[in-house]
Design a protein around this motif. Structure first.
Motif, PDB file in Angstrom:
ATOM      1  N   VAL A  15       1.055  -1.125  -0.073  1.00 10.86           N
ATOM      2  CA  VAL A  15      -0.021   0.002   0.018  1.00 10.86           C
ATOM      3  C   VAL A  15       0.929   1.277  -0.073  1.00 10.86           C
ATOM      4  O   VAL A  15       1.691   1.360   1.008  1.00 10.86           O
ATOM      5  CB  VAL A  15      -0.897   0.016   1.334  1.00 10.86           C
ATOM      6  CG1 VAL A  15      -1.788   1.135   1.136  1.00 10.86           C
ATOM      7  CG2 VAL A  15      -1.693  -1.138   1.284  1.00 10.86           C
ATOM      8  N   SER A  57       1.959   5.882  -6.434  1.00 12.67           N
ATOM      9  CA  SER A  57       1.171   5.724  -5.022  1.00 12.67           C
ATOM     10  C   SER A  57      -0.337   5.071  -5.232  1.00 12.67           C
ATOM     11  O   SER A  57      -0.694   5.055  -6.396  1.00 12.67           O
ATOM     12  CB  SER A  57       0.775   7.170  -4.460  1.00 12.67           C
ATOM     13  OG  SER A  57       0.126   7.920  -5.264  1.00 12.67           O
ATOM     14  N   SER A  58      -0.995   4.594  -4.356  1.00  9.10           N
ATOM     15  CA  SER A  58      -2.277   4.136  -4.384  1.00  9.10           C
ATOM     16  C   SER A  58      -3.216   5.093  -3.747  1.00  9.10           C
ATOM     17  O   SER A  58      -4.360   4.969  -3.695  1.00  9.10           O
ATOM     18  CB  SER A  58      -2.531   2.582  -3.721  1.00  9.10           C
ATOM     19  OG  SER A  58      -1.712   2.361  -2.473  1.00  9.10           O
ATOM     20  N   PHE A  92      -6.236   4.316 -13.329  1.00  8.61           N
ATOM     21  CA  PHE A  92      -5.092   4.029 -12.440  1.00  8.61           C
ATOM     22  C   PHE A  92      -4.431   5.172 -11.591  1.00  8.61           C
ATOM     23  O   PHE A  92      -3.637   4.728 -10.867  1.00  8.61           O
ATOM     24  CB  PHE A  92      -3.812   3.639 -13.295  1.00  8.61           C
ATOM     25  CG  PHE A  92      -3.225   4.629 -14.336  1.00  8.61           C
ATOM     26  CD1 PHE A  92      -2.596   5.522 -13.822  1.00  8.61           C
ATOM     27  CD2 PHE A  92      -3.935   4.658 -15.483  1.00  8.61           C
ATOM     28  CE1 PHE A  92      -2.005   6.315 -14.782  1.00  8.61           C
ATOM     29  CE2 PHE A  92      -3.337   5.688 -16.457  1.00  8.61           C
ATOM     30  CZ  PHE A  92      -2.443   6.600 -16.047  1.00  8.61           C
ATOM     31  N   PRO A 108      -4.194   7.178  -8.173  1.00  6.99           N
ATOM     32  CA  PRO A 108      -4.619   7.013  -7.007  1.00  6.99           C
ATOM     33  C   PRO A 108      -5.884   7.687  -6.344  1.00  6.99           C
ATOM     34  O   PRO A 108      -6.259   8.766  -6.606  1.00  6.99           O
ATOM     35  CB  PRO A 108      -3.332   7.494  -6.172  1.00  6.99           C
ATOM     36  CG  PRO A 108      -2.875   8.476  -7.048  1.00  6.99           C
ATOM     37  CD  PRO A 108      -3.130   8.219  -8.237  1.00  6.99           C
ATOM     38  N   GLN A 117      -5.825   1.559  -0.651  1.00 10.77           N
ATOM     39  CA  GLN A 117      -5.798   0.229  -1.182  1.00 10.77           C
ATOM     40  C   GLN A 117      -4.381  -0.276  -1.641  1.00 10.77           C
ATOM     41  O   GLN A 117      -3.490   0.643  -1.771  1.00 10.77           O
ATOM     42  CB  GLN A 117      -6.781   0.362  -2.570  1.00 10.77           C
ATOM     43  CG  GLN A 117      -7.945   0.601  -2.119  1.00 10.77           C
ATOM     44  CD  GLN A 117      -8.667  -0.346  -1.240  1.00 10.77           C
ATOM     45  OE1 GLN A 117      -8.741  -1.705  -1.351  1.00 10.77           O
ATOM     46  NE2 GLN A 117      -9.337   0.017  -0.110  1.00 10.77           N
ATOM     47  N   THR A 118      -4.340  -1.511  -1.649  1.00  8.97           N
ATOM     48  CA  THR A 118      -3.230  -2.070  -2.477  1.00  8.97           C
ATOM     49  C   THR A 118      -3.017  -1.458  -3.840  1.00  8.97           C
ATOM     50  O   THR A 118      -3.574  -1.215  -4.587  1.00  8.97           O
ATOM     51  CB  THR A 118      -3.336  -3.542  -2.855  1.00  8.97           C
ATOM     52  OG1 THR A 118      -3.687  -4.124  -1.478  1.00  8.97           O
ATOM     53  CG2 THR A 118      -1.910  -4.456  -2.958  1.00  8.97           C
ATOM     54  N   LYS A 119      -1.652  -1.002  -3.906  1.00  8.07           N
ATOM     55  CA  LYS A 119      -1.065  -0.712  -5.049  1.00  8.07           C
ATOM     56  C   LYS A 119      -1.317  -1.708  -6.457  1.00  8.07           C
ATOM     57  O   LYS A 119      -0.758  -2.641  -6.241  1.00  8.07           O
ATOM     58  CB  LYS A 119       0.396  -0.012  -5.101  1.00  8.07           C
ATOM     59  CG  LYS A 119       0.717   0.269  -6.477  1.00  8.07           C
ATOM     60  CD  LYS A 119       0.313   1.617  -7.062  1.00  8.07           C
ATOM     61  CE  LYS A 119       1.107   1.883  -8.409  1.00  8.07           C
ATOM     62  NZ  LYS A 119       0.304   3.488  -8.948  1.00  8.07           N
ATOM     63  N   THR A 120      -2.159  -0.999  -7.466  1.00  2.00           N
ATOM     64  CA  THR A 120      -2.399  -2.249  -8.397  1.00  2.00           C
ATOM     65  C   THR A 120      -1.874  -1.411  -9.729  1.00  2.00           C
ATOM     66  O   THR A 120      -1.857  -0.423 -10.121  1.00  2.00           O
ATOM     67  CB  THR A 120      -3.819  -2.435  -8.795  1.00  2.00           C
ATOM     68  OG1 THR A 120      -4.654  -1.298  -8.722  1.00  2.00           O
ATOM     69  CG2 THR A 120      -4.159  -3.109  -7.501  1.00  2.00           C
ATOM     70  N   PRO A 154      -2.021  -6.808  -8.313  1.00  2.00           N
ATOM     71  CA  PRO A 154      -1.505  -6.143  -7.192  1.00  2.00           C
ATOM     72  C   PRO A 154      -0.141  -6.054  -7.373  1.00  2.00           C
ATOM     73  O   PRO A 154       0.782  -6.804  -7.878  1.00  2.00           O
ATOM     74  CB  PRO A 154      -1.803  -7.169  -5.964  1.00  2.00           C
ATOM     75  CG  PRO A 154      -2.121  -8.475  -6.702  1.00  2.00           C
ATOM     76  CD  PRO A 154      -2.760  -7.968  -7.965  1.00  2.00           C
ATOM     77  N   GLU A 188     -12.664  -3.416 -11.751  1.00  2.00           N
ATOM     78  CA  GLU A 188     -11.819  -1.769 -12.395  1.00  2.00           C
ATOM     79  C   GLU A 188     -12.951  -1.290 -13.095  1.00  2.00           C
ATOM     80  O   GLU A 188     -13.352  -0.020 -12.776  1.00  2.00           O
ATOM     81  CB  GLU A 188     -10.710  -2.160 -13.055  1.00  2.00           C
ATOM     82  CG  GLU A 188     -10.033  -0.969 -13.888  1.00  2.00           C
ATOM     83  CD  GLU A 188      -9.074  -1.268 -14.627  1.00  2.00           C
ATOM     84  OE1 GLU A 188      -8.972  -1.092 -15.607  1.00  2.00           O
ATOM     85  OE2 GLU A 188      -7.938  -1.473 -13.898  1.00  2.00           O
TER      86      GLU A 188
END
Length: 945
Positions: A364, A448-449, A494, A496, A598-601, A607, A865
């Motif tokens: 994250v 960043s997320s 995409f 953040p 959230q988790t960076k994706t 992930p 998404e």
């Protein structure tokens, strides 16, 4: 086993390494009875050790230091038979004073260790229980960084009782003419400090985590004693109240039962020893101590004291030294992206290679940006749970250059790493090139997320003008390598989450006479103006960018934390000295980030791990340095190549390792080896699948399959070679007597053939009876019999006792035996070939099954998404319509319609059904399914990129 005096269980040396005393572990391992574990902690020189000695009616035991600190920092242990209950032991853990500057980074881990091991956790302090005393207990709020407790009800079942001992008491226990019980006083102090929902504070933590809390007060023990230590004071000279109070403590502690595990299970000394080793090991690896799993660790074998071993009363040897923490459990930040005085960006390879490359967990990533000297670093330190960390400057000069990084275990997401990025202050007058600021901002967005934008005062036009960097992102970031059209509509896929933090906010949160929330204040500030003049367009542009690019928005306003003089030393100032409203606002901000970031994706919902983030950093900065724009599509392709290649290597190595652990060569049959292969191959394939992504055409999966096939072929070949060697040795050993008889001519005399025939028949019988010859046993025997035919013919022809007819009959019989053995060898080879076909079919089925699962996961990510983006666009359309921008809302409707079509296509079952064509399951090998899988991968990529 009783230790006459306390011995060191753990020692933290001045250099920062932790020493686990193996002799102490051996002492615990020799105790098979249940143990009651009492741990005591608190500030130094508060008399902790004396209280623990009094628990067992001793004046000596734990060392009373009276302010003299030994080198290092220790947790002492004393094991004694329970004074009141037979067949139980008392284990007392005395932790050296927690305050002071030494080894500040490691103390919370030792505090967490005492917490998970004890039945009763005693906190010892002096004077009173007020906010200052609670601030000194801030270590307890860091427990979630090291201990995963599960649900509240479950962790209360196994958490220790909390007992606060107040020495030299100054507690005000009188209220309305009545004397309170100390327990009620403690609870009264804790309740007002809980703060708003989600706020983590010492008081809230104590009330939530400890179902059993108790407070005991102690008067001054002996005012006349002067500088004497308490162990030098005669018992009769102690104040009567103090003696009664220590007896009360003793009675309460010794009355507690040793239940520690879930469901009231007890823990023996042996189990406790294993728990200590397990916990220290987890901490050293930067992993959480999972309470629900902790008791499973006690089922393994533990070291025991050798028969007749002596127990040294002093600091024992040998010891083993381990260092608490891993590179990504950081106490101080490191520079990730350096910014030279000339404005050139470069990556600090040590930060990537030594820190990010060690993080295999999802990350994250929270980045903060904003004008310089707005207090960004303070918020980052709060998120890291630290008083000190990112540099807090108190002058007009910017302290942070480039982008600095701190990595810590995520406080609320198990198996995640929280990465904090503190960016260089924007708008620094000392910088000559303003473009440099734009790149710093763009990198913060890309990496960043959650992006926190920090500003001062209010959100007005001046603040919006300072956020012009967001309007430049279309000129700095490409979505697709081809480019060409306006790609800004893709940014929300995409970008953040966006948080605007407004510092030193002095206005009332009211609009048109009614109160509004912080979020309402932000949304009002982001409203657009009607009109088409250049001034209106300039006004609307940054607002449109924020509304269109960022999928979620949040606002926090902060009061001024303190006066000017106090703010110069914010790193040294406890929360109790700051404005209470500011402290609560900061706590709400921290909890919001913990819960919602959230988790960076990557685009498509993949992930990102720390390893992948490091590769992204290198890719983006290299693009900027080479004069190109960072491209999302290109970065994902590059990252996919790196990760998928690494996935092949990792999974193939794991396959080889697991096969080596499970296979004992030679196997008796090919099927035996095959069964183990068919267990290990799916596990290794799953490991590969878990890491790989965007494997178009399953190119990397083919490579992995080839790697595994090569390793399996090598193992099979070694299996055959070893079987051949063993079988040949057996024949040589069994045939030694025959060879000796041949040498001395025993078979050349009359009747020699009959003797030779009997010896050979016995050799074959014994050979076939020998176990574990392996898969080449039949072939080796066939080759042996074939080589002996000429010798047999010579012996038979030389035997004058046999008639010609008898010789012909025996020759025919031998040929039949050789032919029979040859047939056995052929059948064995046929079974091996058939087994290889079965293996190929099973591999095809496993690959198809896991391709199906992978396709489902990718489809779910795509749908999620699209749902997220569609929801954001619908909300934005609704706001535009309410603000009277019908034309903009109609234009947005076309994008919404296209998103709905894409979402429907992404959710279509045919995407997965194409992969799982049941007719393919009959294919003998994996590679026959590749064309269909390739079509699916290409379709997903082309359609949704």
């Amino acid at each position: 086993m009783e230790t006459g005096d306390a011995i060191s269980l753990l020692e933290l040396t001045p250099s920062g390494s932790l020493t686990l005393n193996l002799k102490a572990i051996q002492v615990l391992s020799a105790i098979t009875q249940p143990v009651l574990v009492v741990a005591i902690s608190g500030p130094p020189n508060t008399g902790k050790s004396y209280l623990m000695n009094r628990l067992v009616n001793r004046t000596k035991g734990f060392p009373l230091r009276s302010g003299k600190m030994l080198p290092g920092w220790r947790t002492w242990m004393w094991c004694l038979p329970h004074p009141e209950r037979a067949n139980e032991y008392l284990v007392i853990l005395d932790i050296d004073g927690l305050e002071g500057e030494r080894n500040e980074n490691t103390k919370p881990q030792i505090f967490a260790l005492a917490y998970v091991l004890s039945n009763i956790f005693i906190y010892n302090s002096k004077g009173t229980v007020d906010q200052e005393a609670l601030d000194k207990l801030n270590y307890i709020t860091k427990l979630p960084r090291y201990v995963q407790e599960g649900a509240v009800d479950s962790h209360r079942e196994i958490c220790p009782e909390f007992l606060w001992c107040v020495r030299d008491s100054e507690l005000e226990l009188w209220m309305d003419g009545f004397r309170l019980v100390a327990d009620d006083y403690l609870n009264a102090v804790l309740l007002p400090g809980q703060g708003p929902d989600g706020v983590s504070s010492v008081s809230r933590f104590l009330t939530e985590r400890f179902g059993h809390r108790k407070c005991l007060e102690f008067s001054r023990p002996c005012p006349e004693a002067g500088a004497l230590r308490l162990d030098q004071v005669l018992e009769g000279e102690l104040a009567r109240d103090f003696q009664l109070q220590t007896e009360r403590l003793r009675g309460h502690v010794l009355g507690v039962r040793p239940e520690r595990g879930p469901g009231g299970s007890v823990v023996s000394g042996q189990a406790l020893a294993r728990m200590v080793e397990h916990c220290v090991s987890r901490l050293c690896q930067g992993q959480l101590i999972v309470l629900e799993d902790l008791y499973d660790a006690t089922r393994h074998s533990v070291p025991t004291v050798p028969q007749g071993a002596a127990t040294d009363r002093t600091m024992p040897q040998p010891t083993k030294t381990v260092r608490i923490g891993v590179p990504w459990n950081m106490e101080r930040p490191v520079c990730l992206i350096e910014n030279s005085s000339a404005g050139e960006l470069s990556v600090n390879r040590e930060a990537v290679d030594q820190i990010l490359s060690t993080i295999s967990q999802p990350v994250v990533v929270v980045a903060i940006a904003g004008l310089y000297r707005t207090g960004k670093s303070y918020l980052m330190n709060k998120l890291a749970g630290k008083q000190k960390g990112f540099s807090l400057g108190s002058t007009i000069q910017s302290h942070t250059k480039g982008i600095w990084m701190m990595c810590v275990p995520h406080p609320v997401r198990p198996d995640h790493c929280l990465i904090l990025l503190d960016t260089e202050g924007l708008g620094d007058v000392e910088k000559g090139d303003p473009t440099n600021d734009s790149w710093i901002f763009a990198l913060a967005v890309l990496l960043s997320s959650m992006l926190v934008y920090n500003s001062m005062g209010t959100i007005d036009q001046y603040a919006m003008d300072k956020l012009h960097y967001v309007t430049e992102l279309t000129e700095l970031i490409k979505v697709k390598a081809t480019g060409g059209e306006d790609e800004s509509t893709e940014f929300a896929r995409f970008f953040p989450a966006f948080v605007w933090s407004v510092r030193d906010f002095t206005l009332d949160l009211t609009l048109e006479g009614r109160k509004v929330t912080e979020d309402g204040y932000l949304e009002n500030a982001l409203k657009l103006k009607h009109g088409a003049s250049p001034n209106v367009q300039k006004y609307n542009l940054p607002r449109e960018c924020i509304r269109n690019y960022f999928p979620t928005r949040k606002c926090f306003v902060f009061d001024r934390p303190a006066d000017k003089d106090t703010m110069r030393n914010m790193e040294e100032v406890p929360d109790s000295c700051l404005d209470a409203a500011f402290v609560n606002q900061a706590q709400r901000f921290v909890q919001y980030v913990y819960r919602t970031a959230q988790t960076k994706t990557l685009k498509g919902g993949y992930p990102v791990t720390g390893q992948m983030l490091g590769a992204l950093v290198l890719t983006y900065v290299d693009s900027i340095r080479s004069g190109h724009l960072p491209c999302l599509e290109s970065a994902v392709h590059t990252l996919a190549d790196i990760e998928n290649t690494a996935a092949i290597q990792e999974a193939a190595q794991a396959y080889g390792k697991w096969m080596g652990e499970r296979v004992t060569l030679p196997t008796e049959t090919v099927k035996e080896l095959s069964e183990i292969h068919n267990q290990v191959h799916p596990e290794a394939l799953q490991l590969f699948m878990r890491r790989c992504f965007k494997d178009e055409g399953q190119r990397y999966q083919q490579e992995f399959t080839k790697e595994v096939a090569a390793i399996y072929a090598d193992i099979s070949e070694k299996n055959r070679e070893l079987s051949t060697d063993i079988s040949n040795r057996i024949i040589l050993d069994l045939g030694a007597g025959i060879q000796e008889k041949i040498r001395i001519g025993s078979y050349t005399k009359p009747g020699g053939y009959s003797e030779y025939e009997k010896d050979m028949a016995e050799l074959v019988r014994k050979y076939r009876a020998k176990p574990r010859k392996g898969v080449q046993a039949q072939q080796v025997l066939q080759d042996f019999l074939a080589t002996k035919q000429q010798l047999s013919d010579s012996i038979r022809q030389a035997d004058q006792t046999m008639t010609t007819s008898q010789k012909e009959i025996q020759a025919a019989r031998e040929r039949a035996e050789v032919a029979e053995q040859q047939q056995r060898a052929k059948e064995e080879e046929k079974r091996a070939a058939e087994q290889r076909l079965v293996d190929e079919r099973r591999a095809a089925e496993v690959n198809l099954d896991q391709l199906k699962e992978k396709a489902k996961q990718e489809q779910a990510r795509l749908v999620q998404e699209h749902e997220r983006l569609l929801t954001q666009r619908l909300q934005e359309q609704d706001k535009l319509m309410k603000e009277g921008f019908q034309g903009r809302a109609d234009a947005l409707q076309r994008e919404i319609d296209a998103l709905k079509v894409e979402k429907k296509q992404a959710a279509s079952p045919s995407l997965v059904d194409v992969v799982i064509d049941t007719s393919i399951l009959a294919a003998p090998g994996f590679f026959k399914v590749i064309p269909i899988a390739a079509k699916v991968g290409k379709f997903l990529w082309d359609k949704f990129w």
